[in-house]
Scaffold this motif. Structure first.
Motif, PDB file in Angstrom:
ATOM      1  N   ALA A 209       7.214   2.820   9.313  1.00 46.29           N
ATOM      2  CA  ALA A 209       7.507   2.731  10.740  1.00 46.29           C
ATOM      3  C   ALA A 209       7.302   1.316  11.246  1.00 46.29           C
ATOM      4  O   ALA A 209       8.091   0.805  12.072  1.00 46.29           O
ATOM      5  CB  ALA A 209       6.616   3.700  11.509  1.00 46.29           C
ATOM      6  N   ALA A 212      10.270  -0.716  10.169  1.00 42.94           N
ATOM      7  CA  ALA A 212      11.438  -0.412  10.991  1.00 42.94           C
ATOM      8  C   ALA A 212      11.351  -1.117  12.334  1.00 42.94           C
ATOM      9  O   ALA A 212      12.342  -1.677  12.836  1.00 42.94           O
ATOM     10  CB  ALA A 212      11.566   1.092  11.195  1.00 42.94           C
ATOM     11  N   VAL A 216      14.229  -3.952  13.916  1.00 40.26           N
ATOM     12  CA  VAL A 216      15.127  -3.442  14.956  1.00 40.26           C
ATOM     13  C   VAL A 216      16.016  -4.533  15.538  1.00 40.26           C
ATOM     14  O   VAL A 216      17.245  -4.350  15.695  1.00 40.26           O
ATOM     15  CB  VAL A 216      14.318  -2.739  16.073  1.00 40.26           C
ATOM     16  N   LYS A 224      17.585   1.166  10.651  1.00 35.98           N
ATOM     17  CA  LYS A 224      18.053   2.551  10.657  1.00 35.98           C
ATOM     18  C   LYS A 224      17.695   3.250   9.355  1.00 35.98           C
ATOM     19  O   LYS A 224      17.260   4.413   9.341  1.00 35.98           O
ATOM     20  CB  LYS A 224      19.553   2.568  10.882  1.00 35.98           C
ATOM     21  N   GLU A 226      15.209   2.449   7.370  1.00 35.44           N
ATOM     22  CA  GLU A 226      13.754   2.644   7.361  1.00 35.44           C
ATOM     23  C   GLU A 226      13.358   3.854   8.207  1.00 35.44           C
ATOM     24  O   GLU A 226      12.456   4.611   7.856  1.00 35.44           O
ATOM     25  CB  GLU A 226      13.052   1.387   7.885  1.00 35.44           C
ATOM     26  N   LEU A 227      14.037   4.039   9.336  1.00 37.88           N
ATOM     27  CA  LEU A 227      13.724   5.192  10.191  1.00 37.88           C
ATOM     28  C   LEU A 227      14.086   6.502   9.514  1.00 37.88           C
ATOM     29  O   LEU A 227      13.408   7.523   9.702  1.00 37.88           O
ATOM     30  CB  LEU A 227      14.461   5.059  11.530  1.00 37.88           C
ATOM     31  N   LYS A 228      15.161   6.501   8.715  1.00 33.73           N
ATOM     32  CA  LYS A 228      15.486   7.701   7.931  1.00 33.73           C
ATOM     33  C   LYS A 228      14.358   8.009   6.943  1.00 33.73           C
ATOM     34  O   LYS A 228      14.008   9.168   6.712  1.00 33.73           O
ATOM     35  CB  LYS A 228      16.795   7.489   7.181  1.00 33.73           C
ATOM     36  N   VAL A 230      11.236   7.202   7.400  1.00 31.91           N
ATOM     37  CA  VAL A 230      10.137   7.720   8.208  1.00 31.91           C
ATOM     38  C   VAL A 230      10.289   9.223   8.411  1.00 31.91           C
ATOM     39  O   VAL A 230       9.330  10.005   8.248  1.00 31.91           O
ATOM     40  CB  VAL A 230      10.076   7.009   9.576  1.00 31.91           C
TER      41      VAL A 230
END
Length: 384
Positions: A209, A212, A216, A224, A226-228, A230
């Protein structure tokens, strides 16, 4: 006064001792001692007090007094008068009229009238565990006027009963302490498993997180991705947490069995909530582990609903043997609901979960309720 031969007295004490030995919960042992003493000596009233360290009683159980009378009497007594003498001096008392004793300190207005009195300390070595009190001997008087209706034979029988009561009470306390230690070990084990199973996932989730957040502005595409990651790590952590918690078999079932576990939970909830929670059981045989756990979980869910959501004043839990099967019934007098509407709403009140548990144990679950008329949840599972 009832004539009692020595053999009859021995048989009566033996029956009382057997009754005490059937229970491992402290409160049940105390209640059995009181009821046995009252029946054994033919008294109208009986009580047993277990002292605390602050001049009062940690527990005080009675027999021969209705619930309404007990509520009207008021708070538990303090250690004064005859009660204090019994607990501090550890000597038996036998009085023709308790109100004329030098140390008599009176009683509340709603307290029943008592005259003949006999008391016996319950001791374990040098420790005073409590004292048994009985009053108002039943039957016609046969001794001289002004003499206590409780006889020397009564005192001997009560002394014998008190000796066995000390053993039963000590065993019950040891059992409860052992269970507390088991629960403490179980909590430690759960904490260890949670740490091993989830902490590494949570650590990775936090780092991902953070990465990510740093990407940003300068690289949205990588952010994006990295957020997946997470989301995937969070899902894995949640699944591992569920596996640790849900798959744990409650320690109480292994230690005490289903009946004692449900009884203990009902007693705890009865003390913790304004609602009156009761538990009864009849002809219940041991079940396979899966069925016992399913029954316990459904009972817990039903109790939670009744106490947290239904605004119930009374909740009863009943476990009954029906042939080889066992039936759980949880009834409350709460606000009720429309079961068909709840089914359309999905998982409200945990009904889907309860039905899944019943089905998984090879049983069935039925729900009876309507607005304003309470709820009855019944679950039946087959025996082994």
């Amino acid at each position: 006064m009832v004539n009692r031969s020595p053999r009859g007295g021995i048989e009566a004490v033996s029956a009382a001792v057997l009754a005490m030995s059937r229970h491992l919960e402290v409160h049940e042992v105390l209640q059995t001692i009181v009821a046995s003493a009252r029946e054994l000596l033919g008294a109208e009233y009986a009580a047993l007090g277990v002292p605390d360290d602050h001049g009062g009683f940690a527990q005080f159980v009675v027999d021969g007094v209705t619930d309404e009378q007990w509520k009207a009497i008021g708070p538990l007594p303090r250690q004064h008068g005859i009660l204090a003498a019994m607990l501090h001096e550890a000597t038996p008392q036998r009085l023709a009229d308790v109100t004329e004793a030098d140390c008599f300190g009176g009683w509340p207005r709603a307290h029943p009238d008592m005259t003949d009195f006999i008391g016996m300390p319950v001791v374990d070595g040098d420790e005073i565990l409590g004292a048994i009190f009985l009053a108002n001997k039943a039957g016609p008087r046969t001794g001289p006027a002004g003499e206590c209706a409780f006889t020397q034979e009564d005192e001997t029988l009560l002394r014998t009963l008190a000796a066995h009561a000390a053993i039963a009470l000590t065993n019950a306390r040891l059992h409860e302490r052992g269970r507390e230690l088991t629960l403490a070990r179980e909590r430690a084990r759960i904490a260890h498993e949670l740490h091993d199973a989830v902490s590494q996932k949570l650590f990775s989730l936090r780092l991902t997180a953070q990465a990510a957040a740093a990407l940003v502005d300068r690289d949205p595409a990588r952010a994006k991705e990295e957020l997946k990651q997470v989301a995937a790590l969070a899902a894995e952590a949640a699944e591992e947490l569920r596996a640790v918690v849900v798959e744990l078999r409650p320690a109480g079932l292994d230690e005490d069995g289903l009946v004692a576990t449900l009884r203990t939970q009902a007693e705890v909830l009865d003390r913790a909530h304004a609602a009156h929670v009761t538990f009864t059981s009849c002809h219940v045989k041991a079940l396979p582990a899966a069925q016992e756990e399913a029954l316990l979980r459904v009972a817990q869910e039903a109790l939670h609903n009744a106490l947290r959501h239904a605004g119930a004043a009374t909740v009863s839990v009943c476990l009954t043997g029906r042939g080889k099967a066992v039936v759980l019934r949880v009834r409350d007098d709460g606000r009720g609901f429309d079961p068909s509407a709840v089914r359309r709403a999905g998982r409200h009140l945990g009904l889907v979960s309860m039905r899944d548990r019943a089905s998984g144990a090879g049983g069935r679950l039925t729900v009876e309720s309507e607005p304003g008329k309470g709820t009855v949840i019944e679950m039946e599972v087959p025996g082994g």
